[in-house]
Design an enzyme around this catalytic site. Structure first.
Site, short mmCIF file in Angstrom:
data_model
loop_
_atom_site.label_atom_id
_atom_site.label_comp_id
_atom_site.label_asym_id
_atom_site.label_seq_id
_atom_site.Cartn_x
_atom_site.Cartn_y
_atom_site.Cartn_z
CB SER A 50 -65.05 -31.33 35.18
OG SER A 50 -66.04 -32.06 34.48
CE LYS A 91 -69.23 -31.89 36.93
NZ LYS A 91 -67.93 -31.22 36.67
#
Length: 258
Positions: A50, A91
């Site tokens: 991700s 993230k």
């Protein structure tokens, strides 16, 4: 002859002292750098793609332990939040409390409070920037907008086509944001493979609050490298000085014998 012997012995003792001092200082720097790093940084293994291409699945990263209050836009953080599965996730922070996040503008870019943001970390393997202006995909495969509550952070993955990030939680309280208190650490570098430091994006520097400062990792690595150099150099110098002193002693003994 006796004066020369004392001079040579004095030089030998001085060389030995300098060698021992260099090794001692080197050990302090080497061990101190590692100990400092162990206190400040936590290693993590990234489980998914991700954050690709900045961080790939299986990469070993070093994350600086810090309070979420010190996090700025552009930081790559490790956090844990119950709504996201209650497991550590990695993230990038793109919005802080009070920000209005939207995507995409007519050129496919993310906007923060109406300001378009250039995101160079979306480059794929050195290819074109992933925005429509350059013939690629937009900065998000889905259009969205959100207002970040105070004390919260809005997080996106760098691999925007597959990342399960704040966009998935837009209907949750806080419109996909997580509390600053959920942050455990900020990723400063990819340790393995040795891809180096993760730089702060310039696009966020012009926004209120700017970007965060780099952690002490470079200083810690410098201390370890300097320590190794002093240990090796000191040991080598000591060995050379010892051989030289023994050679001089043998030469004096041979001369005395004649």
């Amino acid at each position: 002859m006796s004066g020369t012997g004392r001079t040579d012995d004095g030089r030998g003792r001085l060389g030995n002292m300098l060698s021992n001092l260099a090794v001692a200082v080197g050990c302090v720097l080497f061990l101190g750098g590692f100990a400092w790093g162990a206190v400040v940084y936590q290693p993590y293994t990234v489980p998914t793609e991700s954050m690709s291409p900045t961080v790939n699945a299986g990469d070993r990263v070093l994350a600086e332990r810090m309070d979420g209050a010190d996090v700025r836009r552009g930081d790559v953080v490790v956090f844990t939040d119950a709504a996201w599965g209650d497991v550590p996730m990695v993230k990038r922070v793109v919005g802080v409390g009070g920000d209005k996040i939207a995507c995409c503008d007519r050129n496919g870019r993310l906007t923060i409070n109406g300001k378009p943001i250039e995101e160079p970390y979306l480059r794929a393997n050195g290819g074109p920037l992933l925005v429509e202006a350059d013939g690629g995909a937009p900065a998000s495969v889905q259009e969205f907008s959100a207002e970040v509550p105070e004390g919260q952070l809005f997080l996106l993955g760098d691999e925007r086509t597959g990342s399960l990030d704040s966009r998935v939680h837009l209907k949750d309280p806080g419109q996909g944001s997580v509390p600053r208190s959920a942050v455990q650490a900020r990723v400063d570098a990819v340790a393995w493979p040795m891809n180096g430091m993760i730089e702060r994006p310039e696009a966020f520097a012009a926004l209120p609050g700017g970007v965060s400062s780099s952690g002490p990792l470079r200083l810690q690595v410098g201390a370890v490298v300097a320590g190794v150099a002093l240990i090796v150099g000191g040991a080598a110098f000591g060995a050379i000085a010892g051989r030289s002193a023994r050679g001089n002693k043998r030469a004096r003994a041979a001369a005395g014998g004649r």
